[in-house]
Design a protein around this motif. Structure first.
Motif, PDB file in Angstrom:
ATOM      1  N   UNK A  64       0.831  -1.208   0.000  1.00 35.41           N
ATOM      2  CA  UNK A  64       0.000   0.000   0.000  1.00 35.41           C
ATOM      3  C   UNK A  64       0.866   1.259   0.000  1.00 35.41           C
ATOM      4  N   UNK A  65       1.950   1.213   0.763  1.00 31.11           N
ATOM      5  CA  UNK A  65       2.856   2.365   0.826  1.00 31.11           C
ATOM      6  C   UNK A  65       3.463   2.639  -0.544  1.00 31.11           C
ATOM      7  N   UNK A  81      10.869  11.645   0.863  1.00 39.15           N
ATOM      8  CA  UNK A  81      10.964  10.187   0.883  1.00 39.15           C
ATOM      9  C   UNK A  81      12.341   9.714   0.452  1.00 39.15           C
ATOM     10  N   UNK A  82      12.927  10.380  -0.537  1.00 36.36           N
ATOM     11  CA  UNK A  82      14.285  10.031  -0.959  1.00 36.36           C
ATOM     12  C   UNK A  82      15.273  10.244   0.172  1.00 36.36           C
ATOM     13  N   UNK A  83      15.081  11.328   0.921  1.00 34.70           N
ATOM     14  CA  UNK A  83      15.947  11.616   2.063  1.00 34.70           C
ATOM     15  C   UNK A  83      15.784  10.570   3.154  1.00 34.70           C
ATOM     16  N   UNK A  84      14.543  10.257   3.494  1.00 35.24           N
ATOM     17  CA  UNK A  84      14.281   9.281   4.558  1.00 35.24           C
ATOM     18  C   UNK A  84      14.856   7.914   4.203  1.00 35.24           C
ATOM     19  N   UNK A  85      14.794   7.569   2.913  1.00 39.18           N
ATOM     20  CA  UNK A  85      15.186   6.218   2.517  1.00 39.18           C
ATOM     21  C   UNK A  85      16.692   6.012   2.527  1.00 39.18           C
ATOM     22  N   UNK A  86      17.466   7.085   2.683  1.00 38.11           N
ATOM     23  CA  UNK A  86      18.906   6.893   2.887  1.00 38.11           C
ATOM     24  C   UNK A  86      19.171   6.195   4.213  1.00 38.11           C
ATOM     25  N   UNK A  87      18.198   6.254   5.123  1.00 35.34           N
ATOM     26  CA  UNK A  87      18.307   5.573   6.416  1.00 35.34           C
ATOM     27  C   UNK A  87      17.446   4.315   6.452  1.00 35.34           C
ATOM     28  N   UNK A  88      16.184   4.443   6.050  1.00 36.36           N
ATOM     29  CA  UNK A  88      15.268   3.306   6.127  1.00 36.36           C
ATOM     30  C   UNK A  88      15.619   2.216   5.120  1.00 36.36           C
ATOM     31  N   UNK A  89      16.116   2.621   3.949  1.00 40.59           N
ATOM     32  CA  UNK A  89      16.572   1.681   2.904  1.00 40.59           C
ATOM     33  C   UNK A  89      15.498   0.672   2.538  1.00 40.59           C
ATOM     34  N   UNK A  90      14.302   1.175   2.230  1.00 45.28           N
ATOM     35  CA  UNK A  90      13.165   0.331   1.869  1.00 45.28           C
ATOM     36  C   UNK A  90      12.870   0.361   0.364  1.00 45.28           C
ATOM     37  N   UNK A  91      13.759   0.941  -0.420  1.00 43.94           N
ATOM     38  CA  UNK A  91      13.548   1.038  -1.880  1.00 43.94           C
ATOM     39  C   UNK A  91      12.270   1.797  -2.212  1.00 43.94           C
ATOM     40  N   UNK A  92      11.967   2.828  -1.445  1.00 42.99           N
ATOM     41  CA  UNK A  92      10.677   3.498  -1.597  1.00 42.99           C
ATOM     42  C   UNK A  92      10.470   4.038  -3.009  1.00 42.99           C
ATOM     43  N   UNK A  93      11.425   4.774  -3.533  1.00 45.51           N
ATOM     44  CA  UNK A  93      11.238   5.384  -4.847  1.00 45.51           C
ATOM     45  C   UNK A  93      11.452   4.385  -5.980  1.00 45.51           C
ATOM     46  N   UNK A  94      12.455   3.529  -5.850  1.00 46.42           N
ATOM     47  CA  UNK A  94      12.709   2.567  -6.930  1.00 46.42           C
ATOM     48  C   UNK A  94      11.584   1.544  -7.038  1.00 46.42           C
ATOM     49  N   UNK A  95      11.020   1.128  -5.896  1.00 42.58           N
ATOM     50  CA  UNK A  95       9.899   0.183  -5.936  1.00 42.58           C
ATOM     51  C   UNK A  95       8.659   0.852  -6.525  1.00 42.58           C
ATOM     52  N   UNK A  96       8.456   2.135  -6.206  1.00 44.92           N
ATOM     53  CA  UNK A  96       7.322   2.875  -6.785  1.00 44.92           C
ATOM     54  C   UNK A  96       7.493   3.040  -8.288  1.00 44.92           C
ATOM     55  N   UNK A  97       8.709   3.332  -8.719  1.00 42.48           N
ATOM     56  CA  UNK A  97       8.975   3.464 -10.150  1.00 42.48           C
ATOM     57  C   UNK A  97       8.746   2.139 -10.876  1.00 42.48           C
ATOM     58  N   UNK A  98       9.151   1.040 -10.253  1.00 41.44           N
ATOM     59  CA  UNK A  98       8.918  -0.272 -10.852  1.00 41.44           C
ATOM     60  C   UNK A  98       7.428  -0.561 -10.954  1.00 41.44           C
TER      61      UNK A  98
END
Length: 472
Positions: free
Chosen positions: A332-333, A392-409
């Motif tokens: 969902x995220x 989200x790009x900034x946060x994911x440098x720490x969380x490392x959940x592939x937030x933007x790349x997974x959304x792009x996919x």
């Protein structure tokens, strides 16, 4: 940043020893088998800590050992070397076992976006460092030779128990399963620094030493590797809570006796991942690995999110239902992020505010649950899509959940699916036949074709631009 310090048993303001670098040491894996997901929870949280420190502007040098010799099956320095057990189990050499499972460990780390530490050192590389430490401890009277082995003398310490106030009687020899009394010890809490004699005389890896051919005890390796690469002081030492006693306790004892001063300021311990039957282990129940999760169709990122949704100092209960809930949350995220349409510019003030809230969560004893909530807060914020994506790009440098790349996919997959549907030759052929039927005013045939398409799971809509279709 405030961190809970296991040594003081309280939250403390993190103040590094040096302005130019944070010295961080992580207890690495014993590479005799695959890491289970309980082991990997610890490495995920240590990874987040390192990235959070970097996010806060610190330069971090992180060192990790690979235990490829000397880790005995018992906490009391008795029992077979785990590496030798692995070699016997698979009928391979100890070094072949070490290479295979080291590679497997780092493959799992890659799947979970766990950053490889700046320095990774196998224990077998540092024999000279261990011998030097043991020689010095003997010279200082902190160690003694008995029965061919060198032992650390815990009676020379003002305080041995660092992380908890133990009653010595509670830790008497024989309390733990499979612990046999070592008659060479002066005190029951003394531990082996160097073995030349043990009940397992077929130990595969041995080296010359001043005390005879032998091999190091488990605890000495972390002290030696840390000092080799980080010098005579540490800012943060990390590990699972089960390492606090005796492993980290013994590290402190030997390191501070060797150095003559305090060794490490902050101790960061990650609590257990449990199943409904108790602590996860390699020896009971289903052996839960990253590869097993993947074989059941789980994205490793869902497991990483599952870990981040709980505080590192709380035991986390694993169940397939709990992991399924994490999968739903992750999907969902990613869908919400995929729906953002960029192009409206970044509001720098709004971005700074979102990043500040995220940093506050990290700085509050690495509260990853609140840090994940900050992701949802960014998505709900009344600001531009570009601002949300930058946050989200900034946060994911720490969380490392592939937030933007997974959304792009997800966007790319949806586009590919749409393109595939739009050019399906069978469906397009039936729609063309229907068009001809309507043109010939054969409405019964047109309706028959519509019904045929509907039976195939295709819904059609007539528009001024032509007939559109989608799967239902």
């Amino acid at each position: 940043m405030y961190l809970y310090n296991s040594a003081s048993r309280k939250r403390e303001l993190f103040t590094p020893n040096h302005e130019d670098v944070v010295k961080m040491y992580t207890c690495g894996p014993t590479v005799y088998h695959y890491a289970h997901i309980g082991n990997l929870r610890t490495y995920i949280m240590e990874d987040v800590l390192e990235k959070a420190l970097r996010y806060s502007g610190y330069n971090v040098k992180r060192v990790m050992n690979i235990t490829d010799v000397g880790h005995l099956a018992s906490d009391a320095d008795t029992g077979e070397d785990k590496m030798l057990k692995g070699a016997k189990r698979e009928n391979k050499s100890v070094m072949d076992i070490a290479k295979f499972y080291t590679d497997a460990f780092f493959a799992d780390c890659a799947k979970l976006n766990i950053k490889i530490p700046d320095v990774v050192e196998p224990a077998t590389n540092c024999i000279a460092e261990y011998i030097h430490i043991v020689e010095t401890l003997l010279e200082k009277g902190s160690a003694y030779l008995a029965g061919g082995n060198v032992y650390f003398d815990t009676s020379t310490l003002e305080k041995y128990y660092i992380f908890n106030d133990h009653n010595e009687e509670d830790l008497a020899v024989g309390v733990r399963d499979s612990v046999e009394e070592d008659a060479n010890k002066r005190n029951k809490n003394d531990f082996v620094l160097w073995f030349t004699k043990s009940k397992f005389e077929d130990q595969a890896l041995k080296w010359d030493s001043p005390w005879g051919v032998g091999y190091p005890g488990w605890h000495i390796e972390c002290s030696g590797i840390s000092m080799k690469h980080l010098g005579d002081d540490l800012d943060i030492h990390c590990g699972g809570i089960d390492n606090a006693f005796p492993h980290h306790t013994n590290e402190i004892a030997q390191s501070e006796s060797f150095l003559g001063h305090k060794w490490c300021n902050y101790w960061f311990h990650v609590h257990h991942l449990n199943t409904d039957t108790g602590k996860m282990s390699k020896s009971k129940g289903e052996f839960l690995t990253v590869s097993l999760l993947e074989s059941k169709g789980y994205d490793p990122m869902a497991y990483r999110l599952f870990c981040l949704q709980s505080h590192y100092r709380r035991n986390l209960v694993f169940s397939w239902e709990n992991l399924d809930n994490a999968v739903v949350a992750y999907d969902k995220l990613i869908a919400r992020i995929a729906a953002l349409v960029p192009g409206d510019g970044v509001d720098e003030a709004a971005l700074a505010s979102l990043k500040e809230r995220f940093a506050e969560a990290l700085n509050n004893d690495l509260n990853t649950a609140v840090a994940v909530t900050a992701v949802y807060d960014a998505l709900k914020a009344r600001t531009t899509a570009d601002t949300k994506l930058a946050a989200l790009a900034s946060f994911d440098t720490v969380l490392s959940l592939n937030l933007l790349s997974a959304a792009e996919k997800k966007r790319a997959d949806a586009a590919a699916a749409t393109a595939a549907e739009e050019t399906d030759p069978v469906i397009d052929g039936l729609i063309a036949q229907r068009k001809e039927a309507k043109k010939a005013k054969n409405f019964a045939e047109a309706d028959r074709i519509r019904d045929e398409l509907k039976a195939m799971g295709i819904e059609i809509t007539d528009t001024p631009q032509g007939t559109k279709w989608k799967r239902i």
